[in-house]
Design an enzyme around this catalytic site. Structure first.
Site, PDB file in Angstrom:
ATOM      1  N   HIS A  72       0.663  -1.424  -0.084  1.00 19.65           N
ATOM      2  CA  HIS A  72       0.048   0.095  -0.035  1.00 19.65           C
ATOM      3  C   HIS A  72       0.929   1.351  -0.013  1.00 19.65           C
ATOM      4  O   HIS A  72       1.895   1.321   0.745  1.00 19.65           O
ATOM      5  CB  HIS A  72      -1.055  -0.164   1.211  1.00 19.65           C
ATOM      6  CG  HIS A  72      -0.272  -0.003   2.461  1.00 19.65           C
ATOM      7  ND1 HIS A  72      -0.314   1.008   3.300  1.00 19.65           N
ATOM      8  CD2 HIS A  72      -0.068  -1.126   3.443  1.00 19.65           C
ATOM      9  CE1 HIS A  72       0.420   0.897   4.477  1.00 19.65           C
ATOM     10  NE2 HIS A  72       0.623  -0.423   4.634  1.00 19.65           N
ATOM     11  N   GLU A 223      -5.093   1.233   2.633  1.00 21.63           N
ATOM     12  CA  GLU A 223      -4.751   0.118   3.596  1.00 21.63           C
ATOM     13  C   GLU A 223      -5.131   0.667   5.090  1.00 21.63           C
ATOM     14  O   GLU A 223      -5.469  -0.113   5.897  1.00 21.63           O
ATOM     15  CB  GLU A 223      -3.456  -0.562   3.181  1.00 21.63           C
ATOM     16  CG  GLU A 223      -3.474  -1.917   4.048  1.00 21.63           C
ATOM     17  CD  GLU A 223      -2.828  -1.550   5.293  1.00 21.63           C
ATOM     18  OE1 GLU A 223      -2.909  -2.592   6.117  1.00 21.63           O
ATOM     19  OE2 GLU A 223      -2.089  -0.568   5.756  1.00 21.63           O
ATOM     20  N   GLU A 224      -4.438   1.884   5.395  1.00 24.36           N
ATOM     21  CA  GLU A 224      -4.238   2.210   6.802  1.00 24.36           C
ATOM     22  C   GLU A 224      -5.707   2.610   7.179  1.00 24.36           C
ATOM     23  O   GLU A 224      -5.836   2.608   8.524  1.00 24.36           O
ATOM     24  CB  GLU A 224      -3.457   3.543   6.744  1.00 24.36           C
ATOM     25  CG  GLU A 224      -1.945   3.185   6.429  1.00 24.36           C
ATOM     26  CD  GLU A 224      -1.302   2.209   7.484  1.00 24.36           C
ATOM     27  OE1 GLU A 224      -1.928   2.084   8.632  1.00 24.36           O
ATOM     28  OE2 GLU A 224      -0.050   2.090   7.429  1.00 24.36           O
TER      29      GLU A 224
END
Length: 394
Positions: A72, A223-224
């Site tokens: 990511h 993604e985070e």
């Protein structure tokens, strides 16, 4: 299947360039453009989703049963929550990270009128004013504020600067590349993963490596915040390996050297057969490795499976000390992971059933050992999993 040699200088130079580009979740256009240009320079034709996730397919001998490698591009960060009467901004985190690591961080806030430098400070920052209270105030995002390095004595001044609620705040990485191989920086999660993927691709291109199936190099942008690879996979992909950080801490078996093979995270075990294959490749190619289980962790693959993707998943990690803080890794782990990728994508496809989305009955389906004698287990396994014949071109 031997591993390929990785260009360490390219790996580090690429990582430095990635760290120089601010990319908190929701503010990733610039880094998407950078990685797209890099993929094109390496000879691929990347495709972008509407939001900027990247898919670059390196053609193999067969399309169905494709393999995917994913990292990511987005990082942790913050966002302006409120313009305060004292001319400072309250902020909220982007992603999950402690305000303890945000205290004192130098940042850039991006407004419609341009960018401004600033610092994230605790509300009681001066010992000359607050004495011991600077050590007793709670650690929380509610006890932080953004001091902008421009004339801003009140909320009206902030408005004149063009700073608004919702503006993105990028945290300086402050990278150090030490001669002994250690790398210390914020946002190594997961820009180090992106860099090693590009280094592995460079090695594959240099050696004109042939792969049994297409390889999808995927780069996600959220993604985070839990989105991950939920919308970037195509039906041809049968297996996906996430490249991310592994936490080196008490009670964990990750290491800053070699490859850490994750056996499970908070979403459950990773695919039995794919994980076993990766461990075998480490052994066959003399790649140092260790296994670990993560309790408070999910990766790109978790979101893809949650979104309904029927793919085998695995997680390979480089050991990170102080993850989601001021992180430290070692070049040895990045190189080892890149080498393993080159060995994996060139290895034979041994589960023939992965070329089909569904099977009619259990014939050709995989087997797992249930306490048989080793010789009998291998004999039972061979017709389904160990047959390397791919059959006619799909």
């Amino acid at each position: 299947m031997s591993r390929l040699t990785i260009d360490n200088e390219y790996l580090q130079t690429t990582l430095k360039a990635l760290l120089d580009i601010p990319s908190p979740s929701g503010f990733t256009d610039t880094i998407v453009r950078f990685v797209t240009r890099e993929l094109e320079a390496l000879g691929l034709e990347p495709e972008l989703t509407r939001r900027g996730a990247i898919r670059a397919v390196r053609q193999g001998s067969r399309r169905k049963g494709a393999r995917a490698i994913v990292s990511h591009l987005d990082t942790l960060g913050a966002q302006v929550k409120f313009l305060k009467a004292n001319g400072r901004c309250s902020v909220v985190p982007i992603g999950t990270w402690s305000s303890r690591f945000a205290e004192g961080a130098r940042v850039t806030v991006f407004s419609e009128k341009g960018s401004y430098r600033g610092t994230l400070l605790p509300l009681k920052a001066s010992g000359h004013t607050f004495n011991e209270e600077i050590d007793t105030q709670p650690v929380s995002w509610e006890n932080l504020e953004l001091r902008v390095d421009a004339l801003s004595r009140n909320a009206l001044d902030l408005e004149k600067l063009g700073i608004e609620i919702g503006d993105m705040v990028a945290v300086d990485p402050q990278p150090e590349f030490i001669e002994n191989g250690y790398i210390v920086s914020r946002h190594l999660d997961n820009k180090a993963g992106v860099a090693l993927m590009l280094a592995a691709l460079k090695a594959l291109q240099k050696h004109k490596a042939v792969t049994p199936v297409d390889v999808h190099f995927l780069f996600t942008v959220a993604e985070e915040v839990g989105v991950g690879a939920s919308s970037i996979l195509t039906p041809e992909v049968a297996s996906m390996i996430s490249i991310d950080n592994g936490t080196t801490a008490p009670g964990q078996n990750s290491d800053e050297f070699g490859v850490t093979v994750a056996m499970a995270d908070q979403t459950g075990p990773f695919d039995y057969h794919l994980t076993k294959k990766l461990v075998g490749l480490c052994q066959d190619n003399e790649v140092r490795y260790q296994k670990d289980v993560f309790r408070y962790y999910r990766s790109d693959s978790a979101s893809a499976v949650a979104a309904g993707a029927d793919v085998r998943t695995a997680l390979l990690t480089f050991g990170v000390d102080a993850s989601h803080g001021y992180e430290r890794i070692h070049l040895h782990a990045l190189r080892s992971l890149a080498e393993l990728i080159t060995a994996y994508v060139r290895s034979p496809v041994k589960i023939k059933s992965d070329f089909e989305e569904t099977l009619h009955g259990a014939e050709g389906f995989t087997r797992q050992k249930l306490g048989e004698e080793p010789e009998q287990a291998e004999q039972d396994l061979s017709p389904d999993v160990e047959d390397e014949t791919l059959g006619p071109q799909a």
